[in-house]
Design a protein around this motif. Structure first.
Motif, PDB file in Angstrom:
ATOM      1  N   GLY B  49     -49.833   1.053   5.566  1.00  0.00           N
ATOM      2  CA  GLY B  49     -50.319   2.432   5.630  1.00  0.00           C
ATOM      3  C   GLY B  49     -49.937   3.123   6.925  1.00  0.00           C
ATOM      4  O   GLY B  49     -50.569   4.089   7.329  1.00  0.00           O
ATOM      5  N   GLU B  51     -46.570   4.055   7.458  1.00  0.00           N
ATOM      6  CA  GLU B  51     -45.669   5.051   6.881  1.00  0.00           C
ATOM      7  C   GLU B  51     -46.131   5.355   5.467  1.00  0.00           C
ATOM      8  O   GLU B  51     -46.618   4.469   4.758  1.00  0.00           O
ATOM      9  N   ARG B  52     -45.965   6.615   5.060  1.00  0.00           N
ATOM     10  CA  ARG B  52     -46.353   7.010   3.714  1.00  0.00           C
ATOM     11  C   ARG B  52     -45.105   7.070   2.843  1.00  0.00           C
ATOM     12  O   ARG B  52     -44.089   7.637   3.260  1.00  0.00           O
ATOM     13  N   ASP B  54     -42.302   8.290   0.342  1.00  0.00           N
ATOM     14  CA  ASP B  54     -41.882   9.630  -0.097  1.00  0.00           C
ATOM     15  C   ASP B  54     -42.200   9.818  -1.575  1.00  0.00           C
ATOM     16  O   ASP B  54     -42.406  10.930  -2.045  1.00  0.00           O
TER      17      ASP B  54
END
Lengths: 426, 230
Positions: B49, B51-52, B54
């Motif tokens: 969590g 990086e989210r 795309d």
């Protein structure tokens, strides 16, 4: 916000980022206030009038509100990087939601402005004696600080949150009760519109936005490109405030019947002070955003070359102040241009001592530079002496570059941006 | 169970790291191997969590990491390769924050610091620590509470001999407790025998090798090939 993690995060940010930012901001405001007191015995009264207007039934109006909004947003923008750095990294895996992260950071940024709010709160009763006016002014100050914090803290939807936050900071300073109500509503709207903290590391976002560098461009410009990237929009801010002395000189010349000698003196003083302010602000921003790069010192480049590159960068960015001074009085250009290399080299040297000084790079540059440009304004031939002293300034700056303790960690000025060893590298 | 559903992620639109990848990480040790820059650490950041994605979703025990943020992260512990802790807080302050967020007593901080050998450095900024000590600090954070999903990025890197043994013993305890442990490591030998499965990142997907060969030599040879991107 039950279960969001907000209380724990707020406590952490208040104790850590907020505390540090307050330590950094308190001496800045105290120094500004002290300089103001030196400028005139009526300084307190004049400043209070400027910010809060006269004591009457009507509120202060736009000018005071604008100043309050400017200083609170400036303070919040100074505090926010210290509080928010790394919030997109490891800390995001902890059990707290993105809104809680952003709100806790905003609370800490607002709290960091406490020295400023207290200073302004002391000023308000100097001019405001009506209880309802004083209460509105005092209530407006923390509201402006909160709105400025909402403006400064990164969010997923800055385009939706920043305009109402800025409007709230402005309205909070007007001192009218309806405007205070509107400011509170706008601040609430800004908070709701902001959403969570943006996801992803700064490096990733930078890469996505295509700012990762042109591989084919000449290496000769690399130091300047690194500096420009590090400064970003701060450069525009430096010009906006740095050119104020020149603007003051221009207004002074335009509104007074002066002899050519006096015009020249005003142009040299205004242009010189503007150049020193630009040097100080850009050097300070560089000291924070582009700290020493330890590994780069192992490359085959001399300390003199590194200092020279910084001096060239700083000097070329301060040169517009000299061009503008020449527009007021063509004769002002030569002495200022002669003084500029010395000032730029001294600024490049001050950059090397910035981490050790509580006043950063700017304090040293302002202390030395303003005296010197005042001397050049009064005695233009003194610029020749400064030009002759430029090689000595270069040697001193290079020696500072060599003696830097680049691996030493000093929290007070270091923001970790651009530091390859830093915690924000992921 | 950590689950990626049609996850897509790219630092540059023209070079996707993941393009509609599906992956399930159940209990046991999953070894994530591959060449430098293939996307191993990015996959770990997506699972943590940090990086989210795309596109698509990342779920922890059926909870979307970006919709049920707090609940989904409650049992998660992440040890990044770069220990990106704020330098403005002491190590102890950071660990106390982790305790509060995970609902653990703050007294657990001392035990975690003692485990990683940082008791004497609790008051230091992470910036004043060596790289090995920084990694121990984030490891201490992972020790707090009872995480059910542990994500380790090069957990043995920069560790001294004693610390390596302690980390491996801790991983063994996690595995015995039924924890899902996802490890990125270029050092295959310490994890080859412990791994239940292997994953790599290639062509925007995450191929899974489950089960791994029972024979230790064959198992290591397969992991070597995956680590070389073959």
């Amino acid at each position: 916000m039950p279960g969001s993690g907000f209380p724990a995060l707020a406590r952490f940010h208040l104790a850590v980022g907020g505390r540090l930012a307050a330590v950094v901001l308190a001496p800045v405001f105290a120094a500004g206030f002290g300089v103001g007191m030196l400028l005139g015995v009526d300084f307190l009264n004049s400043l209070a009038h400027l910010l809060f207007g006269a004591d009457g039934p009507r509120p202060a109006g736009a000018a005071g509100a604008l100043w309050i909004a400017l200083v609170t947003v400036g303070a919040a923008e100074t505090a926010a990087p210290r509080v928010c750095r790394g919030l997109a990294g490891w800390i995001r895996h902890l059990p707290a939601d993105g809104r809680a992260h952003r709100r806790a950071a905003a609370l800490a940024v607002a709290a960091a402005q406490l020295p400023l709010v207290l200073l302004l709160a002391v000023l308000a009763p100097v001019v405001l004696h009506r209880p309802e006016r004083l209460a509105a002014a005092l209530l407006g100050l923390p509201l402006a600080a909160g709105a400025a914090a909402l403006f400064a803290v990164p969010s997923a939807r800055p385009w939706a949150a920043r305009p109402p936050a800025l409007a709230a900071a402005f309205l909070a300073g007007t001192g009218s009760w309806p405007a205070l109500g509107a400011a509170a509503l706008l601040a609430l709207a800004a908070d709701l519109a902001a959403g969570p903290l943006p996801a992803g590391s700064g490096a990733a976002r930078q890469a996505r936005s295509g700012r990762s560098g042109r591989q084919g461009a000449s290496a000769r410009w690399l130091p300047a490109r690194i500096a420009w990237r590090a400064l970003g929009w701060r450069l525009a801010g430096a010009y906006l405030s740095g050119l104020l002395p020149w603007a003051a000189a221009a207004l002074f010349i335009a509104h007074n019947a002066l002899s050519p000698r006096a015009v020249g003196l005003a142009a040299r003083l205004g242009g010189g002070a503007a150049a020193v302010l630009l040097l100080a602000q850009i050097a300070e921003a560089l000291a924070v955003q582009r700290p020493a790069w330890p590994w780069a010192r192992s490359l085959p480049q001399s300390a003199m070359a590194r200092v020279g590159a910084d001096a060239l960068f700083l000097g070329s960015h301060a040169a517009p102040a000299i061009v503008l001074a020449a527009w007021l009085a063509p004769g002002a250009a030569l002495p200022l241009a002669l003084a500029l290399p010395y000032l730029a080299l001294r600024s490049a040297g001050a950059l090397r001592r910035a981490p050790e000084r509580k006043t950063g790079a700017a304090g040293e540059i302002l202390m030395e530079g303003l005296w010197l440009v005042a001397a050049v304004a009064l005695l233009p031939w003194a610029a020749g002496a400064l030009a002759a002293a430029a090689p000595l300034a270069a040697r001193l700056a290079a020696e500072r570059e060599r003696r830097q303790k680049v691996s030493r960690w000093l929290a007070i000025h270091h923001l970790a941006a651009g530091d390859p060893q830093s915690w924000s590298a992921s | 169970m950590i689950r990626l559903r049609a996850a897509a992620f790219a630092y540059r639109p023209s070079e996707p790291v993941l393009a509609g990848a599906d992956l399930e990480i159940p209990a046991g040790l999953t070894l994530l191997v591959g060449k430098n820059g293939c996307g191993k650490s990015t996959l770990l950041k997506l699972a943590a969590g940090v990086e989210r994605p795309d596109g698509g979703q990342v779920e922890i025990d059926g909870l979307d990491l970006w919709r049920d943020e707090t609940k989904a992260r409650a049992g998660l512990a992440y040890v990044p390769e770069q220990p990106d802790l704020t330098p403005y807080a002491s190590v102890a302050e950071i660990l106390r924050l982790v305790c509060r967020l995970r609902g653990e007593p703050e007294s657990a901080v001392a035990a975690a610091l003692a485990f990683v050998g940082l008791s004497g450095l609790a008051g230091r900024s992470v910036r004043e620590l060596s790289m090995g000590q920084r990694r121990k600090a984030v490891l201490a954070a992972a020790l707090l509470g009872t995480p059910r999903h542990v994500l380790l990025d090069e957990p043995l890197e920069a560790m001294d001999r004693g610390a390596r043994d302690d980390v491996l013993a801790w991983i063994d305890r996690l595995l015995a407790a039924g924890t899902a442990v996802l490890v990125v490591s270029h050092e295959l030998e310490p994890f080859a025998a412990r791994a239940a499965r292997a994953v790599t990142v290639a062509g925007g997907r995450c191929p899974v090798f489950d089960p791994l060969p029972a024979d230790p030599t064959e198992r290591l040879a397969l992991l070597e090939r995956l680590a070389r991107g073959e």
